[in-house]
Every structure is written in structure tokens, then in C-alpha cells.
Write a protein that holds these residues in place. Structure first.
Motif, PDB file in Angstrom:
ATOM      1  N   GLY A 256      -6.973 -15.807   9.999  1.00  0.00           N
ATOM      2  CA  GLY A 256      -8.080 -15.353   8.912  1.00  0.00           C
ATOM      3  C   GLY A 256      -7.470 -14.561   7.780  1.00  0.00           C
ATOM      4  N   ASP A 257      -6.146 -14.328   7.974  1.00  0.00           N
ATOM      5  CA  ASP A 257      -5.686 -13.589   6.619  1.00  0.00           C
ATOM      6  C   ASP A 257      -4.942 -14.473   5.439  1.00  0.00           C
ATOM      7  OD1 ASP A 257      -6.082 -11.260   7.877  1.00  0.00           O
ATOM      8  OD2 ASP A 257      -4.011 -11.083   8.999  1.00  0.00           O
ATOM      9  N   ARG A 258      -5.040 -15.908   5.869  1.00  0.00           N
ATOM     10  CA  ARG A 258      -4.682 -16.807   4.715  1.00  0.00           C
ATOM     11  C   ARG A 258      -5.565 -17.067   3.836  1.00  0.00           C
ATOM     12  NH1 ARG A 258      -2.539 -20.200   9.956  1.00  0.00           N
ATOM     13  NH2 ARG A 258      -1.290 -18.783  10.767  1.00  0.00           N
ATOM     14  N   PRO A 259      -5.340 -17.438   2.718  1.00  0.00           N
ATOM     15  CA  PRO A 259      -6.165 -17.872   1.585  1.00  0.00           C
ATOM     16  C   PRO A 259      -6.856 -19.295   1.886  1.00  0.00           C
ATOM     17  CG  PRO A 259      -4.113 -17.941   0.701  1.00  0.00           C
ATOM     18  CD  PRO A 259      -3.805 -17.449   2.192  1.00  0.00           C
ATOM     19  N   ALA A 260      -7.961 -19.461   1.137  1.00  0.00           N
ATOM     20  CA  ALA A 260      -8.412 -20.966   1.293  1.00  0.00           C
ATOM     21  C   ALA A 260      -7.847 -21.635   0.298  1.00  0.00           C
ATOM     22  CB  ALA A 260      -9.880 -20.706   0.919  1.00  0.00           C
ATOM     23  N   LEU A 261      -7.834 -22.911   0.437  1.00  0.00           N
ATOM     24  CA  LEU A 261      -7.132 -23.798  -0.455  1.00  0.00           C
ATOM     25  C   LEU A 261      -7.464 -23.632  -1.784  1.00  0.00           C
ATOM     26  CD1 LEU A 261      -6.946 -27.043   1.957  1.00  0.00           C
ATOM     27  CD2 LEU A 261      -4.999 -25.657   1.055  1.00  0.00           C
ATOM     28  N   SER A 262      -8.757 -23.484  -2.171  1.00  0.00           N
ATOM     29  CA  SER A 262      -9.193 -23.142  -3.598  1.00  0.00           C
ATOM     30  C   SER A 262      -8.715 -22.048  -4.052  1.00  0.00           C
ATOM     31  CB  SER A 262     -10.677 -23.051  -3.535  1.00  0.00           C
ATOM     32  OG  SER A 262     -11.036 -21.979  -2.675  1.00  0.00           O
ATOM     33  N   GLU A 263      -8.278 -20.812  -3.277  1.00  0.00           N
ATOM     34  CA  GLU A 263      -7.834 -19.513  -3.878  1.00  0.00           C
ATOM     35  C   GLU A 263      -6.119 -19.958  -3.987  1.00  0.00           C
ATOM     36  OE1 GLU A 263      -8.402 -16.122  -1.475  1.00  0.00           O
ATOM     37  OE2 GLU A 263      -9.950 -17.142  -0.472  1.00  0.00           O
ATOM     38  N   VAL A 264      -5.634 -21.066  -3.316  1.00  0.00           N
ATOM     39  CA  VAL A 264      -4.124 -21.205  -3.348  1.00  0.00           C
ATOM     40  C   VAL A 264      -4.049 -21.850  -4.905  1.00  0.00           C
ATOM     41  CG1 VAL A 264      -2.438 -22.853  -2.683  1.00  0.00           C
ATOM     42  CG2 VAL A 264      -3.528 -21.567  -1.042  1.00  0.00           C
ATOM     43  N   VAL A 265      -5.113 -22.884  -5.175  1.00  0.00           N
ATOM     44  CA  VAL A 265      -4.781 -23.758  -6.286  1.00  0.00           C
ATOM     45  C   VAL A 265      -4.894 -22.583  -7.404  1.00  0.00           C
ATOM     46  CG1 VAL A 265      -6.291 -25.124  -7.783  1.00  0.00           C
ATOM     47  CG2 VAL A 265      -5.789 -25.836  -5.470  1.00  0.00           C
ATOM     48  N   GLN A 266      -6.024 -21.701  -7.485  1.00  0.00           N
ATOM     49  CA  GLN A 266      -6.107 -20.688  -8.653  1.00  0.00           C
ATOM     50  C   GLN A 266      -4.872 -20.036  -8.494  1.00  0.00           C
ATOM     51  OE1 GLN A 266      -8.571 -20.792 -10.815  1.00  0.00           O
ATOM     52  NE2 GLN A 266      -9.290 -22.581  -9.753  1.00  0.00           N
ATOM     53  N   GLN A 267      -4.102 -19.432  -7.569  1.00  0.00           N
ATOM     54  CA  GLN A 267      -2.968 -18.492  -7.920  1.00  0.00           C
ATOM     55  C   GLN A 267      -1.709 -19.364  -8.315  1.00  0.00           C
ATOM     56  OE1 GLN A 267      -2.152 -15.683  -4.804  1.00  0.00           O
ATOM     57  NE2 GLN A 267      -4.045 -16.113  -3.830  1.00  0.00           N
ATOM     58  N   CYS A 268      -1.700 -20.542  -7.878  1.00  0.00           N
ATOM     59  CA  CYS A 268      -0.784 -21.446  -8.518  1.00  0.00           C
ATOM     60  C   CYS A 268      -0.990 -21.654 -10.088  1.00  0.00           C
ATOM     61  CB  CYS A 268      -0.764 -22.772  -7.850  1.00  0.00           C
ATOM     62  SG  CYS A 268       0.137 -22.820  -6.194  1.00  0.00           S
ATOM     63  N   ARG A 269      -2.283 -21.762 -10.402  1.00  0.00           N
ATOM     64  CA  ARG A 269      -2.427 -21.942 -11.985  1.00  0.00           C
ATOM     65  C   ARG A 269      -2.231 -20.742 -12.626  1.00  0.00           C
ATOM     66  NH1 ARG A 269      -6.958 -25.365 -13.892  1.00  0.00           N
ATOM     67  NH2 ARG A 269      -7.378 -23.952 -15.538  1.00  0.00           N
ATOM     68  N   GLY A 270      -2.430 -19.530 -12.084  1.00  0.00           N
ATOM     69  CA  GLY A 270      -2.059 -18.331 -12.448  1.00  0.00           C
ATOM     70  C   GLY A 270      -0.385 -18.319 -12.875  1.00  0.00           C
TER      71      GLY A 270
END
Length: 414
Positions: A256-270
Motif C-alpha cells: 500500500g505504500d508503493r506509488p501507482a504506475l501513473s505516479e511512477v511515470v510522472q516522477q520519471c518525467r520530473g
């Protein structure tokens, strides 16, 4: 990708595919490089006769059913299969290139820009898989192929339908790769959620950026203890600082503490945009950096030799009168015309501070003779002269004509 020759015990063909060489193997089966009657290359996976039983066939049939369901630009597509054959086999799209594990072993870890691009690309691919109600469950560096058009995910042999309560795994049995496995999967918890693939993706990006996995141990029992122990943190040594927060979250002990895949994409974009790049530019650089030399399949095929001209009078006026044998041209075997890769150029010195830094040089694979220019073809010294003749539309005809024009131009007296 290393292609080994067939052994005397290997079949010559399977399901209509001519087998050209070996490209991988495991405890359950062998993977061959095959070619369809129409010339389409394929990775042909075969179950070893010594392990074929009813359960193995059922698991293999499940893999075929899953591959029929999956679609996406970053997934190796299913071409054909027969789970009832003897032996069972399936053919998938052939990706010409190294897997991530071998690429890092040969060329070292990826820079943070490229590791972030890899993470965004694979996260988007996994999100597509999850939308189809599936979990991969065995994502690891060896299951990420770095092809000429970017990375692709392979091997859905352990994938399951997320909503299904049916499992082919025996009770108290854990199947997967422990070093990339989240704690809940290592414990044998049911049901698993999409968070298992988020964790495994974190392990893959960690490996890409540092050259090692979250946990390492010589003993499998020690490794399982490290993975399942909430007090043992994953090893993030060697990871660029800008990727540490993201990987810590992806490798969190609790699902439950892991980000969703959509959040992973956004953080990689950052991470990418903080270095002054657009995501598409980073993707192109990743492909340029990791793509293997082309025409690896052609290395297994006979060389095409063009016959010498019938007589000196048949040559264009611009060719000097050299003996016919001196004008013999040896051509490497021809494959599809390569598609040029767009490489982002650095901005001139007067550009703004956000201009892109120079592109990382592509890492060529050693000993790839098909990509070296033929010793029989001298470098052209100028543009070819003379009539063009009738246009021909065949790919091989165009390549052959171009090579001949280069030879004639190089030896021109003008």
C-alpha cells in the motif's frame, strides 16, 4: 543478443518456422531464433520433452492464452502457438538486441536520464497490461529486451489474470525470481495486486541505474529472509540522488505504500525534465544508447555476391577500364532497410542554459561483422555520374544499385 548454433539434437523446424539458432534456454525449455516461410523472424519457445506433463502443458496453455489477450507497443507480440503439439511451442515477435541484464553487464549502468526514461516507458507498458486485468509477476532485467525501437517486455509465463482465484501454483509454493520479488509474493500471499509489478519495476530501474538488485545473497534462504524482513532495507548504493526517492517508494515493504504506475511515470518525467529534456528526447537517447547493431539475423544467412559485369562496354562511361575481376563487388546479406535514429543535437554555445547536453554515444556490440563496411567496397570519393536507368522497386535491388553506384563513383576518373 547472442545467437548460438543449433545442436545435432535440435529440430530443424517447428510449426512451419525454420530454426536458425539458439537464443536462450532455461530449466523448462529452449528458445530458438526462427523464420516463417515468408521471412518473418520469431522467437520460438519450446518446452523440453523431459519436463512435458499435464501440469506443464496446462501452464503453457495459460501462457498462450495470456499472450493472446495482451496488446501494446512495449509487449513482444504473439505470432503463433500450439500447446497441444509434441513438444508444445509458441512463437513471439523477435526483438533484435540485448536484454537489460546483459547490456548493463557489458556497458555498465545507465545514466539517470536514461534510467528514468526506461522507468517511464516500462511503467506505461505495465499499466496497459494491468488494464487488461493481468499481472506480469516476473518482471526482471532479463525480461526487458532493448530493441532497435526501444525496450519491450517479454516472458509472461508466470502472468495471471488479476481477478482470478485459480492458480497453477501448488500450495505453499513460491514461483518467480526472488531478487526482484516483493515481500508479499515471497511470502506466498493471495491475492496479489498490481503493486507486485511496481516493486519489480523498481528493482529493474535500480539495476539499470546501479548495476545491482535490491537484495543479494549467495544462499536462497538468506535472500528470502532479506526480502521478507521489514527491517532489512533494499540496497540503493550507487543510485543517482535524483532517483533515490522514487526507488525507495517503489521498493517499499508494504504494498500500500508503493506509488501507482501513473505516479511512477510522472516522477520519471520530473527527473527527465529537471535535466532540460523532453520525455520523447530522452526516449530517443535511450534507444540510441542501448540499440544493438542491426542485421544480426542476416549473419546466419549466406552472403549475396553480385556477378561481375558481362563486358567492359556494359559499364557507364565514367568507369575506368579496369579488369573485370577488379570490379567484382561482394555485398553483405541484405535485410530490411535500417530506419535512422533521431539523435538530439546539443544547442550552440550561445543557446540558453536549458539547452540539451551532448548525447551519450551509442554503445556498439563487439564483433558484429554485418555492420562493418565490406573490405571490397572502397569509400566513395564523390557523387556518382551518368544515367540512372529504369527505376526498380525491390528493396534488394535498391541496395545493390546503391552499392554499385558507390563503387563506380569511387573509381571514377572525374
Amino acid at each position: 543478443m547472442h545467437i548460438a548454433p543449433l545442436s545435432p539434437h535440435d529440430p530443424a523446424q517447428l510449426g512451419g518456422y525454420e530454426l536458425l539458432g539458439r537464443i536462450g534456454h532455461g530449466g523448462m525449455g529452449q528458445v530458438y531464433l526462427g523464420e516463417s516461410p515468408g521471412g518473418e523472424p520469431a522467437a520460438v519457445k519450446v518446452i523440453k520433452p523431459s519436463v512435458v506433463d499435464s501440469e506443464t502443458r496446462q501452464r503453457f496453455a495459460q501462457e498462450v492464452d495470456i499472450l493472446k489477450t495482451i496488446w501494446g507497443a512495449r509487449i513482444a507480440a504473439l505470432l503463433d502457438a500450439d500447446a497441444e503439439a509434441d513438444p508444445p511451442w509458441l512463437a513471439t515477435e523477435y526483438i533484435e538486441g540485448l536484454d537489460l541484464s546483459r547490456h548493463v553487464a557489458r556497458h555498465g549502468p545507465l545514466p539517470s536520464l536514461l534510467a528514468a526514461s526506461l522507468g517511464a516507458t516500462l511503467a506505461e507498458a505495465l499499466a496497459t497490461v494491468h488494464k487488461q486485468g493481468l499481472l506480469h509477476r516476473d518482471l526482471k532485467p532479463a525480461n526487458v529486451l532493448l530493441g532497435p525501437n526501444g525496450p519491450k517486455i517479454i516472458d509472461f509465463g508466470l502472468a495471471v489474470f488479476a481477478e482470478s482465484s485459480v492458480s497453477l501454483t501448488a500450495p505453499n509454493t513460491v514461483v518467480g525470481t526472488p531478487s526482484c520479488m516483493p515481500p508479499e509474493q515471497a511470502r506466498g500471499d493471495r491475492p496479489l495486486t498490481s503493486a507486485v509489478d511496481v516493486y519489480a519495476l523498481g528493482a529493474v530501474v535500480l539495476f539499470a541505474a546501479s548495476g545491482h538488485l535490491p537484495y543479494q545473497a549467495a544462499n536462497i534462504h538468506v535472500l528470502f529472509h532479506q526480502v521478507t524482513d521489514p527491517e532489512t532495507a533494499p540496497d540503493l548504493s550507487g543510485v543517482p540522488d535524483e532517483l533515490v526517492p522514487l526507488l525507495k517508494a517503489m521498493l517499499a515493504h508494504e504494498a500500500g505504500d508503493r506509488p501507482a504506475l501513473s505516479e511512477v511515470v510522472q516522477q520519471c518525467r520530473g527527473v527527465i525534465e529537471a535535466q532540460g529534456f523532453k520525455v520523447a528526447q530522452a526516449r530517443r537517447r535511450l534507444t540510441t544508447h542501448t540499440a544493438a547493431p542491426s542485421h544480426m539475423v542476416d549473419d546466419l544467412l549466406p552472403t549475396v555476391v553480385t556477378p561481375p559485369p558481362a563486358a567492359p562496354n556494359d559499364l557507364p562511361d565514367t568507369v575506368t577500364d579496369t579488369p573485370p575481376q577488379a570490379r567484382t563487388v561482394v555485398l553483405p546479406s541484405t535485410g530490411p532497410e535500417p530506419v535512422p535514429t533521431v539523435v538530439d543535437r546539443p544547442a550552440p554555445p550561445s543557446a540558453s542554459p536549458m539547452a540539451e547536453p551532448p548525447a551519450e554515444p551509442a554503445s556498439p556490440e563487439p564483433n558484429m561483422a554485418a555492420d562493418a563496411p565490406s573490405a571490397s567496397l572502397p569509400a566513395p570519393s564523390g557523387p556518382a555520374r551518368g544515367g540512372s536507368g529504369q527505376r526498380r522497386h525491390s528493396t534488394q535491388a535498391r541496395i545493390t544499385a546503391q552499392r554499385l553506384r558507390e563503387v563506380y563513383a569511387a573509381r571514377s576518373a572525374f
